[in-house]
Write a protein that holds these residues in place. Structure first.
Motif, PDB file in Angstrom:
ATOM      1  N   ALA A 188       0.821  -1.214   0.000  1.00 58.53           N
ATOM      2  CA  ALA A 188       0.000   0.000   0.000  1.00 58.53           C
ATOM      3  C   ALA A 188       0.852   1.260   0.000  1.00 58.53           C
ATOM      4  O   ALA A 188       1.886   1.333   0.673  1.00 58.53           O
ATOM      5  CB  ALA A 188      -0.920  -0.002   1.223  1.00 58.53           C
ATOM      6  N   GLY A 404      -4.872   3.058  -1.447  1.00 56.45           N
ATOM      7  CA  GLY A 404      -3.936   1.947  -1.621  1.00 56.45           C
ATOM      8  C   GLY A 404      -4.064   0.903  -0.530  1.00 56.45           C
ATOM      9  O   GLY A 404      -3.908  -0.302  -0.786  1.00 56.45           O
ATOM     10  N   GLN A 405      -4.377   1.335   0.689  1.00 59.77           N
ATOM     11  CA  GLN A 405      -4.571   0.387   1.786  1.00 59.77           C
ATOM     12  C   GLN A 405      -5.810  -0.482   1.551  1.00 59.77           C
ATOM     13  O   GLN A 405      -5.803  -1.676   1.854  1.00 59.77           O
ATOM     14  CB  GLN A 405      -4.689   1.152   3.109  1.00 59.77           C
ATOM     15  CG  GLN A 405      -3.369   1.764   3.553  1.00 59.77           C
ATOM     16  CD  GLN A 405      -3.516   2.790   4.666  1.00 59.77           C
ATOM     17  OE1 GLN A 405      -4.627   3.246   4.965  1.00 59.77           O
ATOM     18  NE2 GLN A 405      -2.413   3.162   5.278  1.00 59.77           N
ATOM     19  N   SER A 408      -4.847  -2.976  -1.232  1.00 56.07           N
ATOM     20  CA  SER A 408      -3.915  -3.978  -0.708  1.00 56.07           C
ATOM     21  C   SER A 408      -4.655  -4.989   0.159  1.00 56.07           C
ATOM     22  O   SER A 408      -4.350  -6.193   0.134  1.00 56.07           O
ATOM     23  CB  SER A 408      -2.806  -3.287   0.092  1.00 56.07           C
ATOM     24  OG  SER A 408      -1.802  -4.199   0.469  1.00 56.07           O
TER      25      SER A 408
END
Length: 439
Positions: A188, A404-405, A408
């Protein structure tokens, strides 16, 4: 105004004027990132000192995250701590628009601004003015094992589609022998998995925002992007991919565990180095994939030298920036370190140089990849922002990492693709409303 070297020496020879003359020399402070290119530059400063004895350069060399924090604080307050700053393509359009950087439009004709690759120059230009000079540039491309591709009975085209990449990944995967058809970023971060996924999304016709700054993660294009990414990684990627960034995938590819790897063009010199890569003699290159919509899934980045508006030493700073990003500096590195080690991706003249082309078999594909990126028009439909794998607004670092987290987590199997996209839409909409983009 500084004295020339000859005048300074003459004054010092007379003794009485030496102290006064020396006092007129200029000291500039350069804040830079601790990467190989900038460390190398510090080792080549004798050439600059000889040509400009009236300018003393002091270096502040920092890890990337610390550098970004320090220079952002200094430039925003016009603190004057630094005279030259190493900044990325992300910062330049934001800071240039805010008047935080000195324009470089008055660089001498001998600098040859027109030699800077159009895509790189476009990312550093605001309202027609250049606000930073690039010393290193990159895009992304496909790096692949020619031996595995041949064994699969397939041939990589120079410009593959995502459909071909899927078929090749399936054909090259041999999990029993720990060979995975494809390796992609999963860690991430706005500059990690979101660099790859934002560029991939561009080729699918997806956007971060529409022209009214409304987030677009609820679109069919983003759903198709994330679904295909997860399929590639879950079916044909290595285990634990949600923890893999550039360095982890580089190690996997060099050890022969990846059939294909789509990542930064600078990796080409690492995967073809026989001292570092077990598959060095089997690596081929291709453009990042597309979906037939007119955009490829490649990004654009450069490390650049910019001059903060708060400097008291503008002329000396410009002299240094001109030298450090010039054709002459490239020739100096080639002379001292060899052509394979010159900073890549900034000037057309480098890619017209046969000595460089002979030393870097990946050079032409790197150039084509950079030229395929358009930071002013990054995706299929119109957008209100500049940037290929990022959105050039101050809020993007936080938003990009938060999104992004979510993605991911989807790769790790903790949430579904639909849940990740829904959360991305909600958090981005909330932050953009809070920042005043959405009324």
């Amino acid at each position: 105004m500084t004295l020339s070297f000859r005048a300074l020496m003459g004054a010092c020879a007379m003794g009485a004027l030496c102290t006064a003359a020396a006092a007129q020399s200029t000291t500039i402070t350069v804040a830079t990132v601790n990467n190989g290119d900038m460390i190398r530059m510090q080792g080549l400063m004798d050439a600059f000192n000889e040509a400009h004895p009236d300018i003393t350069v002091e270096w502040v060399t920092l890890e990337e995250n610390v550098l970004r924090q320090r220079v952002t604080q200094d430039v925003a307050t016009k603190g004057g701590q630094f005279d030259v700053m190493t900044i990325g393509t992300y910062e330049v359009p934001i800071w240039g628009e805010r008047g935080w950087l000195v324009s470089l439009d008055d660089l001498p004709e001998s600098y040859d601004v027109d030699d800077i690759l159009p895509a790189i120059r476009g990312g550093l230009t605001v309202d027609g003015s250049l606000y930073a000079a690039p010393f290193y540039g990159e895009s992304s491309m496909v790096m692949y094992r020619r031996d595995l591709m041949e064994a699969a009975g397939m041939e990589m085209p120079d410009a593959p589609t995502w459909e071909f990449i899927k078929e090749a990944a399936a054909a090259m995967t041999d999990k029993g022998n720990e060979v995975y058809g494809i390796c992609l970023r999963g860690k991430a971060g706005w500059g990690e998995n979101m660099a790859f996924l934002s560029a991939m999304a561009n080729s699918y016709g997806a956007r971060w925002f529409d022209m009214d700054w409304k987030p677009q993660f609820d679109s069919e294009e983003w759903k198709a992007t994330l679904t295909d990414y997860l399929e590639l990684m879950n079916e044909y990627g290595p285990p634990g991919a949600s923890s893999n960034g550039f360095n982890e995938n580089l190690a996997l590819f060099q050890s022969g565990k990846c059939g294909m790897w789509i990542d930064a063009t600078v990796a080409a010199s690492f995967v073809t180095n026989p001292d570092e890569s077990t598959v060095a003699d089997q690596v081929g290159f291709a453009l990042a994939p597309d979906n037939g919509l007119g955009k490829r899934g490649n990004w654009l980045w450069a490390w650049n030298l910019g001059i903060p508006a708060g400097t008291q030493n503008e002329e000396a700073a410009k002299t240094f920036v001109e030298w450090a990003t010039s054709k002459e500096y490239t020739a100096l590195v080639a002379e001292k370190e060899g052509w394979a080690n010159v900073p890549p991706g900034t000037r057309q003249s480098l890619y017209d140089n046969q000595e460089y082309l002979d030393a870097a078999p990946f050079a032409q594909m790197t150039l084509e990849s950079i030229n395929a990126a358009d930071p002013q028009n990054p995706t299929v439909d119109d957008v209100p922002y500049v940037g290929v794998q990022f959105v050039a607004i101050p809020e993007f670092q936080g938003i990009g990492t938060a999104v992004g987290q979510q993605f991911s987590a989807a790769l790790a199997g903790q949430v579904s693709a639909e849940q990740a996209l829904s959360m991305a839409q909600q958090l981005t909409e909330r932050e953009m409303t809070r920042a005043g983009y959405i009324k």
